[in-house]
Design a protein around this motif. Sequence first.
Motif, PDB file in Angstrom:
ATOM      1  N   CYS A   1      10.441  -1.649   5.696  1.00  0.00           N
ATOM      2  CA  CYS A   1      10.541  -0.246   4.864  1.00  0.00           C
ATOM      3  C   CYS A   1      11.884  -0.472   4.104  1.00  0.00           C
ATOM      4  O   CYS A   1      12.873  -1.072   4.720  1.00  0.00           O
ATOM      5  CB  CYS A   1      10.200   0.789   5.874  1.00  0.00           C
ATOM      6  N   LEU A   2      12.104   0.724   3.240  1.00  0.00           N
ATOM      7  CA  LEU A   2      13.429   0.659   2.827  1.00  0.00           C
ATOM      8  C   LEU A   2      14.391   1.296   3.706  1.00  0.00           C
ATOM      9  O   LEU A   2      13.710   2.537   4.311  1.00  0.00           O
ATOM     10  CB  LEU A   2      13.166   1.640   1.214  1.00  0.00           C
ATOM     11  N   LYS A   3      15.273   0.838   3.755  1.00  0.00           N
ATOM     12  CA  LYS A   3      16.300   1.391   4.827  1.00  0.00           C
ATOM     13  C   LYS A   3      16.554   2.708   4.650  1.00  0.00           C
ATOM     14  O   LYS A   3      16.656   3.448   3.433  1.00  0.00           O
ATOM     15  CB  LYS A   3      17.672   0.610   4.916  1.00  0.00           C
ATOM     16  N   GLY A   4      16.329   3.558   5.509  1.00  0.00           N
ATOM     17  CA  GLY A   4      16.658   5.042   5.422  1.00  0.00           C
ATOM     18  C   GLY A   4      15.422   5.896   5.178  1.00  0.00           C
ATOM     19  O   GLY A   4      15.424   7.005   5.024  1.00  0.00           O
ATOM     20  N   THR A   5      14.105   5.276   5.405  1.00  0.00           N
ATOM     21  CA  THR A   5      12.873   5.710   5.105  1.00  0.00           C
ATOM     22  C   THR A   5      11.899   5.572   6.334  1.00  0.00           C
ATOM     23  O   THR A   5      12.294   4.486   6.939  1.00  0.00           O
ATOM     24  CB  THR A   5      12.158   5.377   3.711  1.00  0.00           C
ATOM     25  N   ASP A   6      10.859   6.105   6.332  1.00  0.00           N
ATOM     26  CA  ASP A   6       9.873   5.952   7.423  1.00  0.00           C
ATOM     27  C   ASP A   6       8.642   5.347   7.050  1.00  0.00           C
ATOM     28  O   ASP A   6       7.930   4.785   7.901  1.00  0.00           O
ATOM     29  CB  ASP A   6       9.454   7.342   8.085  1.00  0.00           C
ATOM     30  N   GLN A   7       8.467   4.931   5.631  1.00  0.00           N
ATOM     31  CA  GLN A   7       7.119   4.306   5.201  1.00  0.00           C
ATOM     32  C   GLN A   7       7.291   2.923   4.906  1.00  0.00           C
ATOM     33  O   GLN A   7       8.218   2.519   4.430  1.00  0.00           O
ATOM     34  CB  GLN A   7       6.733   5.060   3.831  1.00  0.00           C
ATOM     35  N   THR A   8       6.352   2.174   5.462  1.00  0.00           N
ATOM     36  CA  THR A   8       6.270   0.746   5.193  1.00  0.00           C
ATOM     37  C   THR A   8       5.811   0.638   3.871  1.00  0.00           C
ATOM     38  O   THR A   8       5.353   1.307   3.321  1.00  0.00           O
ATOM     39  CB  THR A   8       5.346  -0.051   6.165  1.00  0.00           C
ATOM     40  N   ILE A   9       6.256  -0.570   3.475  1.00  0.00           N
ATOM     41  CA  ILE A   9       5.733  -1.088   2.095  1.00  0.00           C
ATOM     42  C   ILE A   9       4.453  -1.246   2.280  1.00  0.00           C
ATOM     43  O   ILE A   9       3.516  -0.988   1.196  1.00  0.00           O
ATOM     44  CB  ILE A   9       6.370  -2.472   1.613  1.00  0.00           C
ATOM     45  N   GLU A  10       3.755  -1.662   3.135  1.00  0.00           N
ATOM     46  CA  GLU A  10       2.435  -1.661   3.388  1.00  0.00           C
ATOM     47  C   GLU A  10       1.661  -0.340   3.248  1.00  0.00           C
ATOM     48  O   GLU A  10       0.502  -0.466   2.546  1.00  0.00           O
ATOM     49  CB  GLU A  10       1.772  -2.279   4.657  1.00  0.00           C
ATOM     50  N   GLN A  11       2.374   0.717   3.443  1.00  0.00           N
ATOM     51  CA  GLN A  11       1.719   2.125   3.549  1.00  0.00           C
ATOM     52  C   GLN A  11       1.981   2.425   2.036  1.00  0.00           C
ATOM     53  O   GLN A  11       1.001   3.221   1.471  1.00  0.00           O
ATOM     54  CB  GLN A  11       2.634   3.048   4.417  1.00  0.00           C
ATOM     55  N   LEU A  12       3.019   2.157   1.431  1.00  0.00           N
ATOM     56  CA  LEU A  12       3.233   2.683   0.114  1.00  0.00           C
ATOM     57  C   LEU A  12       2.179   1.797  -0.869  1.00  0.00           C
ATOM     58  O   LEU A  12       1.797   2.430  -1.754  1.00  0.00           O
ATOM     59  CB  LEU A  12       4.690   2.210  -0.197  1.00  0.00           C
ATOM     60  N   LEU A  13       1.855   0.770  -0.486  1.00  0.00           N
ATOM     61  CA  LEU A  13       0.752   0.054  -1.122  1.00  0.00           C
ATOM     62  C   LEU A  13      -0.716   0.341  -1.077  1.00  0.00           C
ATOM     63  O   LEU A  13      -1.485  -0.101  -1.475  1.00  0.00           O
ATOM     64  CB  LEU A  13       0.627  -1.612  -1.115  1.00  0.00           C
ATOM     65  N   SER A  14      -0.875   1.351   0.132  1.00  0.00           N
ATOM     66  CA  SER A  14      -2.222   1.814   0.075  1.00  0.00           C
ATOM     67  C   SER A  14      -2.582   2.966  -0.744  1.00  0.00           C
ATOM     68  O   SER A  14      -1.490   3.561  -1.338  1.00  0.00           O
ATOM     69  CB  SER A  14      -2.371   2.280   1.735  1.00  0.00           C
ATOM     70  N   PRO A  15      -3.617   3.308  -0.847  1.00  0.00           N
ATOM     71  CA  PRO A  15      -4.246   4.498  -1.728  1.00  0.00           C
ATOM     72  C   PRO A  15      -3.610   5.877  -1.209  1.00  0.00           C
ATOM     73  O   PRO A  15      -3.761   6.915  -1.857  1.00  0.00           O
ATOM     74  CB  PRO A  15      -5.647   4.504  -1.687  1.00  0.00           C
ATOM     75  N   ASP A  16      -2.980   5.927   0.101  1.00  0.00           N
ATOM     76  CA  ASP A  16      -2.497   7.170   0.469  1.00  0.00           C
ATOM     77  C   ASP A  16      -1.164   7.639  -0.011  1.00  0.00           C
ATOM     78  O   ASP A  16      -0.835   8.750   0.294  1.00  0.00           O
ATOM     79  CB  ASP A  16      -2.493   7.028   2.148  1.00  0.00           C
ATOM     80  N   TRP A  17      -0.558   6.794  -0.629  1.00  0.00           N
ATOM     81  CA  TRP A  17       0.840   7.101  -0.979  1.00  0.00           C
ATOM     82  C   TRP A  17       0.840   6.888  -2.650  1.00  0.00           C
ATOM     83  O   TRP A  17       0.294   6.228  -3.296  1.00  0.00           O
ATOM     84  CB  TRP A  17       2.011   6.050  -0.512  1.00  0.00           C
TER      85      TRP A  17
END
Length: 140
Positions: free
Chosen positions: A61-77
């Motif tokens: 994840c980007l430092k300072g955030t809680d979302q993983t890059i995997e999550q960001l690449l999902s349809p939920d984000w």
Amino acid sequence: MASPTDVKNYLAHWFQLGKQVVSDDGRVSYGPNKVIQGDRFCPEFEDCWRKILAAEGKALCLKGTDQTIEQLLSPDWEVVNCARCDMPKPMPEIEITPHQCPCADLPSWPNNEIPRPRLPIDNYRHLHQMVEKMESQSDS
């Protein structure tokens, strides 16, 4: 849904401010020193992006955030602009709880005294479009 290009552009902006992508255990970090080279991303950034994609963004994840890059690449984000600093930030497709922008832990940001992070610009294409527009107006 955030496309891979949206996520790549999101990381490009934050890398320019010194942020890094880190693993949950802190053993792996990615953060190129240089992001833009002329009208495109530099090879160092492209190599970093390939490594992140090769790991499928899992546990990164980007430092300072809680979302993983995997999550960001999902349809939920999706990636939207922060109301505070106008930089890209992740947002769930259906907002349930507010998520902080990565700018939250940058004490001197936003800073209107320095150039803002940006994406590569193809000056030739931009100037060519201006010439075409001027030519079409002179024909009228």
